[in-house]
Design a protein around this motif. Structure first.
Motif, PDB file in Angstrom:
ATOM      1  N   ASP A  37       0.872  -0.954   0.000  1.00  0.00           N
ATOM      2  CA  ASP A  37      -0.057   0.069  -0.207  1.00  0.00           C
ATOM      3  C   ASP A  37       0.902   1.267  -0.079  1.00  0.00           C
ATOM      4  O   ASP A  37       0.334   2.135  -0.843  1.00  0.00           O
ATOM      5  N   LEU A  41       0.785   3.848  -2.785  1.00  0.00           N
ATOM      6  CA  LEU A  41       0.514   5.464  -2.500  1.00  0.00           C
ATOM      7  C   LEU A  41       1.800   6.251  -2.874  1.00  0.00           C
ATOM      8  O   LEU A  41       1.515   7.484  -3.539  1.00  0.00           O
ATOM      9  N   TYR A  44       1.535   6.908  -6.615  1.00  0.00           N
ATOM     10  CA  TYR A  44       0.731   7.952  -6.937  1.00  0.00           C
ATOM     11  C   TYR A  44       0.879   9.138  -6.687  1.00  0.00           C
ATOM     12  O   TYR A  44       0.682  10.042  -7.539  1.00  0.00           O
ATOM     13  N   TYR A  45       1.584   9.435  -5.576  1.00  0.00           N
ATOM     14  CA  TYR A  45       1.881  10.640  -4.905  1.00  0.00           C
ATOM     15  C   TYR A  45       2.937  11.443  -5.984  1.00  0.00           C
ATOM     16  O   TYR A  45       2.991  12.811  -6.278  1.00  0.00           O
ATOM     17  N   TRP A  50      -1.695  12.026  -9.717  1.00  0.00           N
ATOM     18  CA  TRP A  50      -1.985  12.860  -8.529  1.00  0.00           C
ATOM     19  C   TRP A  50      -2.150  14.461  -8.695  1.00  0.00           C
ATOM     20  O   TRP A  50      -2.995  15.157  -8.404  1.00  0.00           O
ATOM     21  N   VAL A  70      -6.086  12.168   0.528  1.00  0.00           N
ATOM     22  CA  VAL A  70      -4.947  11.995  -0.132  1.00  0.00           C
ATOM     23  C   VAL A  70      -4.408  13.230  -1.021  1.00  0.00           C
ATOM     24  O   VAL A  70      -3.213  13.215  -1.767  1.00  0.00           O
ATOM     25  N   ILE A  76      -0.174  13.235   2.810  1.00  0.00           N
ATOM     26  CA  ILE A  76       0.472  12.072   2.033  1.00  0.00           C
ATOM     27  C   ILE A  76       2.084  12.274   2.178  1.00  0.00           C
ATOM     28  O   ILE A  76       2.583  11.396   2.567  1.00  0.00           O
TER      29      ILE A  76
END
Length: 101
Positions: A37, A41, A44-45, A50, A70, A76
């Motif tokens: 995860d 994450l 994505y960031y 994003w 998020v 984040i």
């Protein structure tokens, strides 16, 4: 230290250590369970997706009732920084324990 005192002392240590080890085992299992995860994450960031989502939020294009933590730069970033700091702390702790064995 007298025999009775010694036994009481080490019994107290055992009573203090055992539950902490159990709690740590549970926490490590949970920590291990979120590693994929965290990678997802982080990806994505760092992605254009994003940035697009962030800009859409800033432009008011997302539903008002959408949970968007998020998209909080600090939120984040802080979670990813905490993950890194805890990983380093775990490494330091394990290294110190192994050196002092």
């Amino acid at each position: 230290m007298e025999q009775i005192e010694r036994i009481k002392h080490f019994e107290m240590l055992l009573d203090r250590v055992a539950p902490v080890l159990g709690n740590l085992e549970d926490a490590l299992e949970a920590f291990d369970g979120i590693q994929d995860d965290v990678k997802e994450l982080s990806a994505y960031y760092e992605s254009d997706e994003w940035r697009d989502d962030f800009e859409a939020d800033e432009a008011g294009k997302l539903p008002k009732d959408l949970k968007r933590g998020v998209l909080s730069e600090d939120g984040i970033y802080d979670v990813l920084s905490d993950h890194y700091a805890l990983t380093v702390r775990l490494l330091d702790t394990v290294s110190a324990i192994l050196k002092n064995r």
